[in-house]
Write an enzyme that holds these catalytic residues in place. Structure first.
Site, PDB file in Angstrom:
ATOM      1  CG  ASP A  89      -1.926   1.086   1.048  1.00 53.20           C
ATOM      2  OD1 ASP A  89      -1.998   1.787   0.076  1.00 53.20           O
ATOM      3  OD2 ASP A  89      -2.884   1.176   1.964  1.00 53.20           O
ATOM      4  N   GLY A  91       0.807   3.874   1.655  1.00 51.01           N
ATOM      5  CA  GLY A  91       0.925   4.783   3.099  1.00 51.01           C
ATOM      6  C   GLY A  91       0.025   6.035   2.912  1.00 51.01           C
ATOM      7  CG  ASP A 263      -5.992  -4.969   2.568  1.00 49.69           C
ATOM      8  OD1 ASP A 263      -6.677  -4.215   1.774  1.00 49.69           O
ATOM      9  OD2 ASP A 263      -5.603  -4.249   3.501  1.00 49.69           O
ATOM     10  CB  CYS A 301     -11.857 -24.793  10.769  1.00 47.26           C
ATOM     11  SG  CYS A 301     -10.251 -24.319  10.304  1.00 47.26           S
ATOM     12  CB  CYS A 306      -9.617 -26.725  13.839  1.00 49.70           C
ATOM     13  SG  CYS A 306     -10.142 -24.650  14.150  1.00 49.70           S
ATOM     14  CG  HIS A 332      -9.099 -20.722  13.277  1.00 46.47           C
ATOM     15  ND1 HIS A 332      -9.839 -21.763  12.843  1.00 46.47           N
ATOM     16  CD2 HIS A 332     -10.178 -19.818  13.636  1.00 46.47           C
ATOM     17  CE1 HIS A 332     -10.948 -21.521  12.467  1.00 46.47           C
ATOM     18  NE2 HIS A 332     -11.211 -20.245  13.283  1.00 46.47           N
TER      19      HIS A 332
HETATM   20 ZN   LIG Z   1      -9.165 -23.530  12.379  1.00 51.00          ZN
END
Ligand SMILES: [Zn+2]
Length: 365
Positions: A89, A91, A263, A301, A306, A332
């Site tokens: 980016d 800035g 993002d 997941c 997980c 995660h």
């Molecule tokens: Zn997970």
């Protein structure tokens, strides 16, 4: 380097973006590594998570470690041991957030570092040159950002200044075989100004276009409406990047509106604070209910966290202030978003996006 649209389903799109350090399949979520690090996540972890491209920030890298170190390291990819694509980016957003510590003029913006108060100056030209010297795959133009709510007059001035700076950025852009230059559309929540901004930028025939100035305090409905409107106004044959979006709900809406890239610091910031994103909504791991919950963090997941650890263990790590807790939750959360977006891409290609989106939204209720 090129963008190819491979499938559409309604306004949603699946594409491939070929860059100097590899091909990115879109839509894509880009983890944010502001200071050349995705907080608490190693580059090996990023590969394991399936991240295709990461984002870093010109403002932060300019101040620390600075251009000389990054060039001596052989560029940003080598410095951070990440050999896949990087987007930086410009800035602009960070500098304009400094408010009392920055002075805007026609030629650029002078600001004081948040680290040590030292004075620095960004111009459209030196920000492009900095990103080129780092060897990044995608460089963003320096834009003039306005905090919402803003008056029409303020928004109009920001649009005109951004367009003028964009023309200067294109003049300054030399490493065209290595670094793509994306423009950033402004205009707040006003369609007339967004139209003007997009029209000015599209005339420059750039490799990609971002929608800036959203996800900055407006309502979710306003953001979704304006995202959809801007995406429809942008060229179909160029990638579209919505800046600063990263909750499950916002990502689903962005994809549905025809966005290809996004993002956000949200997944890693949440992870550090003990907030887990799951397919059925968010949970706070420090909640007393999880003290003896020996089930996985998110039963839907299949990530390393997980399939290895229990909620009770993660809750314990956070209560004991152990640094592994923020690492595991950040991992995660990133995995969840990357996988969600990959599944979205597959469903767009198969023509089942609408059903997948509705199922995902219904789970969040
Ligand atoms: Zn997970």
């Amino acid at each position: 380097m090129s963008f190819t649209l491979v499938a559409t389903d309604g306004a949603a799109r699946a594409g491939t973006l070929r860059l100097a350090h590899g091909t990115v399949e879109t839509p894509v979520f880009m983890p944010v590594g502001t200071a050349a690090t995705v907080k608490a996540i190693s580059s090996n972890d990023l590969t394991e998570i399936g991240a295709q491209i990461v984002l870093a920030n010109t403002y932060h890298l300019w101040l620390r470690p600075g251009l000389e170190t990054l060039v001596a390291a052989g560029g940003l990819h080598r410095f951070m041991a990440w050999n896949a694509p990087i987007l930086t980016d410009s800035g602009g957003f960070q500098v304009f957030s400094l408010e009392s510590r920055r002075q805007l003029d026609e030629d650029g913006v002078t600001f004081r570092s948040h680290l040590d108060g030292s004075e620095h100056r960004f111009t459209p030209e030196n920000v492009v040159h900095f990103q080129e010297a780092l060897g990044v795959d995608i460089a963003m133009m320096l834009d003039v950002c306005v905090k919402l709510p803003a008056t029409t007059d303020e928004l109009e001035k920001a649009v005109d200044a951004t367009s003028a700076w964009a023309r200067r950025c294109v003049e300054a852009w030399t490493a065209r075989d290595r670094t793509l230059l994306f423009a950033i559309a402004q205009g707040g929540l006003e369609e007339r100004l967004r139209a003007r901004s997009i029209e000015d930028l599209v005339q420059l025939d750039l490799p990609g276009y971002a929608i800036g100035g959203l996800s900055v305090g407006e309502s979710r409905e306003e953001m979704e409406r304006m995202t959809r409107w801007c995406a429809a106004a942008l060229p179909t044959n160029k990638p579209r990047y919505l800046m600063g979006v990263g909750t499950v709900r916002d990502v689903l809406a962005a994809i549905d509106g025809g966005i290809d890239m996004f993002d956000c610091v949200y997944p890693t910031r949440c992870g550090r604070n003990g907030r887990a994103m799951t397919r059925t909504g968010e949970l706070h791991i420090k909640n007393a209910a999880f003290t003896r919950d020996f089930s996985p963090l998110d039963p839907h997941c299949d990530c390393r966290v997980c399939t290895t650890y229990t909620r009770a263990y993660l809750a314990h790590l956070f209560r004991a202030n152990e640094m592994l807790g923020p690492q595991l939750l950040s991992y995660h959360n990133l995995y969840l978003l990357v996988r969600l977006v990959r599944e979205a891409r597959e469903s767009i290609a198969m023509g089942t996006w609408r059903a997948v989106r509705e199922t995902s939204l219904a789970r969040l209720e």
